[in-house]
Design a protein around this motif. Structure first.
Motif, PDB file in Angstrom:
ATOM      1  N   ASP A  44       0.830  -1.202   0.000  1.00 35.65           N
ATOM      2  CA  ASP A  44       0.000   0.000   0.000  1.00 35.65           C
ATOM      3  C   ASP A  44       0.864   1.252   0.000  1.00 35.65           C
ATOM      4  N   MET A  45       1.946   1.231   0.787  1.00 33.65           N
ATOM      5  CA  MET A  45       2.836   2.387   0.832  1.00 33.65           C
ATOM      6  C   MET A  45       3.576   2.533  -0.500  1.00 33.65           C
ATOM      7  N   ALA A  46       4.097   1.444  -1.017  1.00 37.30           N
ATOM      8  CA  ALA A  46       4.855   1.496  -2.269  1.00 37.30           C
ATOM      9  C   ALA A  46       3.991   1.969  -3.430  1.00 37.30           C
ATOM     10  N   ASN A  47       2.691   1.663  -3.370  1.00 36.48           N
ATOM     11  CA  ASN A  47       1.776   2.026  -4.459  1.00 36.48           C
ATOM     12  C   ASN A  47       1.029   3.331  -4.189  1.00 36.48           C
ATOM     13  N   ASN A  48       1.359   3.998  -3.093  1.00 38.67           N
ATOM     14  CA  ASN A  48       0.697   5.261  -2.765  1.00 38.67           C
ATOM     15  C   ASN A  48       1.292   6.369  -3.637  1.00 38.67           C
ATOM     16  N   GLU A  49       0.513   6.876  -4.554  1.00 42.37           N
ATOM     17  CA  GLU A  49       1.028   7.832  -5.541  1.00 42.37           C
ATOM     18  C   GLU A  49       1.244   9.224  -4.973  1.00 42.37           C
ATOM     19  N   LYS A  50       0.868   9.443  -3.715  1.00 44.54           N
ATOM     20  CA  LYS A  50       1.186  10.713  -3.067  1.00 44.54           C
ATOM     21  C   LYS A  50       2.512  10.634  -2.320  1.00 44.54           C
ATOM     22  N   VAL A  51       3.036   9.425  -2.175  1.00 46.56           N
ATOM     23  CA  VAL A  51       4.344   9.213  -1.533  1.00 46.56           C
ATOM     24  C   VAL A  51       5.386   8.912  -2.606  1.00 46.56           C
ATOM     25  N   PHE A  52       5.144   7.865  -3.392  1.00 47.85           N
ATOM     26  CA  PHE A  52       5.999   7.514  -4.529  1.00 47.85           C
ATOM     27  C   PHE A  52       5.262   7.957  -5.795  1.00 47.85           C
ATOM     28  N   VAL A  53       5.618   9.119  -6.277  1.00 44.49           N
ATOM     29  CA  VAL A  53       4.834   9.800  -7.308  1.00 44.49           C
ATOM     30  C   VAL A  53       5.285   9.380  -8.706  1.00 44.49           C
ATOM     31  N   PRO A  54       4.359   8.905  -9.563  1.00 47.18           N
ATOM     32  CA  PRO A  54       4.722   8.568 -10.941  1.00 47.18           C
ATOM     33  C   PRO A  54       5.315   9.768 -11.670  1.00 47.18           C
ATOM     34  N   ARG A  55       6.239   9.504 -12.571  1.00 45.89           N
ATOM     35  CA  ARG A  55       6.967  10.566 -13.247  1.00 45.89           C
ATOM     36  C   ARG A  55       6.047  11.538 -13.985  1.00 45.89           C
ATOM     37  N   ASP A  56       4.924  11.046 -14.536  1.00 44.71           N
ATOM     38  CA  ASP A  56       4.047  11.906 -15.322  1.00 44.71           C
ATOM     39  C   ASP A  56       2.943  12.555 -14.498  1.00 44.71           C
ATOM     40  N   SER A  57       3.012  12.400 -13.176  1.00 40.32           N
ATOM     41  CA  SER A  57       1.978  12.953 -12.308  1.00 40.32           C
ATOM     42  C   SER A  57       2.251  14.417 -12.007  1.00 40.32           C
ATOM     43  N   GLU A  58       1.181  15.165 -11.742  1.00 39.17           N
ATOM     44  CA  GLU A  58       1.317  16.562 -11.343  1.00 39.17           C
ATOM     45  C   GLU A  58       1.345  16.710  -9.826  1.00 39.17           C
ATOM     46  N   ILE A  59       1.237  15.602  -9.124  1.00 42.06           N
ATOM     47  CA  ILE A  59       1.275  15.619  -7.662  1.00 42.06           C
ATOM     48  C   ILE A  59       2.695  15.934  -7.186  1.00 42.06           C
ATOM     49  N   LYS A  60       2.798  16.716  -6.127  1.00 46.08           N
ATOM     50  CA  LYS A  60       4.095  17.017  -5.520  1.00 46.08           C
ATOM     51  C   LYS A  60       4.310  16.053  -4.353  1.00 46.08           C
ATOM     52  N   GLY A  61       5.270  15.145  -4.500  1.00 45.68           N
ATOM     53  CA  GLY A  61       5.496  14.147  -3.457  1.00 45.68           C
ATOM     54  C   GLY A  61       6.934  14.110  -3.004  1.00 45.68           C
ATOM     55  N   LEU A  62       7.243  13.159  -2.146  1.00 45.85           N
ATOM     56  CA  LEU A  62       8.586  13.033  -1.596  1.00 45.85           C
ATOM     57  C   LEU A  62       9.519  12.271  -2.530  1.00 45.85           C
ATOM     58  N   PHE A  63       8.993  11.240  -3.204  1.00 47.81           N
ATOM     59  CA  PHE A  63       9.838  10.354  -3.995  1.00 47.81           C
ATOM     60  C   PHE A  63       9.216  10.111  -5.367  1.00 47.81           C
ATOM     61  N   SER A  64      10.081   9.898  -6.364  1.00 44.54           N
ATOM     62  CA  SER A  64       9.619   9.597  -7.716  1.00 44.54           C
ATOM     63  C   SER A  64       9.449   8.092  -7.889  1.00 44.54           C
ATOM     64  N   LYS A  65       8.505   7.709  -8.732  1.00 48.31           N
ATOM     65  CA  LYS A  65       8.240   6.298  -9.012  1.00 48.31           C
ATOM     66  C   LYS A  65       8.427   6.061 -10.507  1.00 48.31           C
ATOM     67  N   SER A  66       9.500   5.364 -10.859  1.00 45.41           N
ATOM     68  CA  SER A  66       9.733   5.036 -12.254  1.00 45.41           C
ATOM     69  C   SER A  66       9.624   3.546 -12.514  1.00 45.41           C
ATOM     70  N   ALA A  67       9.828   2.734 -11.466  1.00 42.80           N
ATOM     71  CA  ALA A  67       9.779   1.280 -11.626  1.00 42.80           C
ATOM     72  C   ALA A  67       9.308   0.640 -10.318  1.00 42.80           C
ATOM     73  N   ASP A  68      10.255   0.110  -9.525  1.00 39.91           N
ATOM     74  CA  ASP A  68       9.892  -0.641  -8.318  1.00 39.91           C
ATOM     75  C   ASP A  68      10.290   0.068  -7.028  1.00 39.91           C
ATOM     76  N   GLU A  69      10.338   1.395  -7.050  1.00 43.96           N
ATOM     77  CA  GLU A  69      10.709   2.132  -5.836  1.00 43.96           C
ATOM     78  C   GLU A  69       9.764   1.810  -4.681  1.00 43.96           C
ATOM     79  N   GLN A  70      10.348   1.659  -3.497  1.00 40.93           N
ATOM     80  CA  GLN A  70       9.601   1.343  -2.283  1.00 40.93           C
ATOM     81  C   GLN A  70      10.503   1.606  -1.092  1.00 40.93           C
TER      82      GLN A  70
END
Length: 360
Positions: A316-342
């Motif tokens: 749930d944490m790894a897939n939370n897009e407000k924490v690990f933010v997908p590269r194409d998202s407009e959300i401002k988060g702490l970490f970028s998600k490009s693959a398997d970041e967790q």
């Protein structure tokens, strides 16, 4: 910085990361375990307080902080309180003296808190794209205003030779990527020259006619340090990619490469809302170990620590897009998600490469 030094530094760091990761995977008994002796008050704790460094204390990252807190609340049944700060030393002292239970620090900030109180121990770090510790790094930049980067070219490569005598801004002397790593790289580079063979990190702390830099500023945060550059208070600054990525876009070159040019977003939030379109260039890039979430074991029981670890390392944490933010998202988060970041569990010894910088 000379290619040879950067290549050697990078290869050495990656080798250490791989060795540490292999060690931690091969033997769980080597991982430090939380203390088992706790006060009754610890067992009855209803609220967990997380302290944040100035870089992560802004209003634009409130949702990310809240999402991490919500996941911890869901698993532990405890309320989570967020304590934001405007000063590195205050944040470090807050976790060390037990006024906070958890905190998010750079490697150097963690080491300083651990030196003050050995009960402060790391729990997790955000992984690299592989989902492991092997590529769990971000980058320390030396940056200059666009138009000034040609002063730092030697032949076909960028060089930091000409930073001597300039106005320089660090973040804080407790910052990993905003002081510890860049200062070690600067010293190593200039120690090769007869004129600077006795230079050490202490010589970089203050500016003046008899010092290495003509003036030294401290931005207090990576955002504040970049502002020192954009307002022409400093000629060169040390900042990290992860700390300012929410406010900038790459407009030329490759990410995290000397010579790359970045631009302040038109809709950037404070403190960059008055600098839309301003550009800066990188003259040096150095990899840095990712920052840990830490715990004060004097405040939190072993059982509760395991629950917190469960929350942080969950899908749930790894897939939370407000924490690990997908590269194409407009959300401002702490970490970028490009693959398997967790978040991945980490032990104290993983930060030894940063400790060793102080002994050189």
């Amino acid at each position: 910085m000379k290619k040879a030094f950067v290549l050697l530094f990078t290869i050495t760091l990656i080798g250490i990361l791989a060795a540490c990761n292999s060690s931690s995977n091969s033997s769980s008994s080597s991982t430090e375990t939380p203390k088992t002796e706790t006060k009754a008050a610890v067992e009855d704790k209803d609220t967990l307080t997380i302290v944040w460094l100035p870089n992560e204390s802004g209003a634009d990252l409130r949702d990310a902080r809240d999402e991490i807190g919500a996941e911890i609340e869901k698993v532990t049944g405890k309320k989570v309180n967020h304590q934001t700060t405007t000063d590195y030393l205050i944040a470090i002292e807050t976790i060390a003296n037990g006024n906070a239970d958890l905190g998010f620090f750079g490697a150097q900030g963690y080491i300083e808190a651990n030196n003050r109180n050995n009960s402060v121990q790391p729990l997790v770090v955000p992984s690299g794209a592989s989902g492991t510790l092997e590529d769990a790094v971000y980058y320390s930049w030396l940056a200059v205003n666009k138009g000034n980067e040609d002063q730092y070219i030697n032949g076909s490569d960028y060089s930091i030779d000409n930073i001597a005598g300039q106005r320089f801004s660090f973040v804080s002397n407790s910052s990993t990527s905003g002081f510890k790593v860049p200062s070690a790289a600067i010293v190593s580079h200039f120690n090769e020259m007869d004129e600077y063979k006795d230079l050490d990190a202490e010589d970089l702390l203050e500016g003046g006619s008899n010092n290495f830099f003509s003036e030294v500023l401290y931005g207090g945060s990576h955002q504040g340090t970049l502002v020192n550059l954009l307002t022409d208070r400093a000629d060169v600054v040390s900042i990290c990619d992860a700390c300012v990525n929410n406010y900038i876009e790459l407009i030329s070159g490759e990410e995290n490469r000397a010579g790359s040019v970045y631009r302040i977003l038109d809709d950037a939030s404070e403190p960059f809302n008055t600098f839309p379109g301003r550009e800066f260039a990188l003259i040096s890039v150095t990899p840095v170990l990712n920052a840990p979430i830490v715990v004060n074991q004097d405040n939190v029981s072993a059982e509760l620590i395991e629950q917190i670890l469960t929350a942080l390392t969950s899908e749930d944490m790894a897939n939370n897009e407000k924490v690990f933010v997908p590269r194409d998202s407009e959300i401002k988060g702490l970490f970028s998600k490009s693959a398997d970041e967790q978040f991945v569990k980490v032990e104290d010894s993983w930060f030894d490469p940063i400790r060793e910088l102080s002994s050189k």
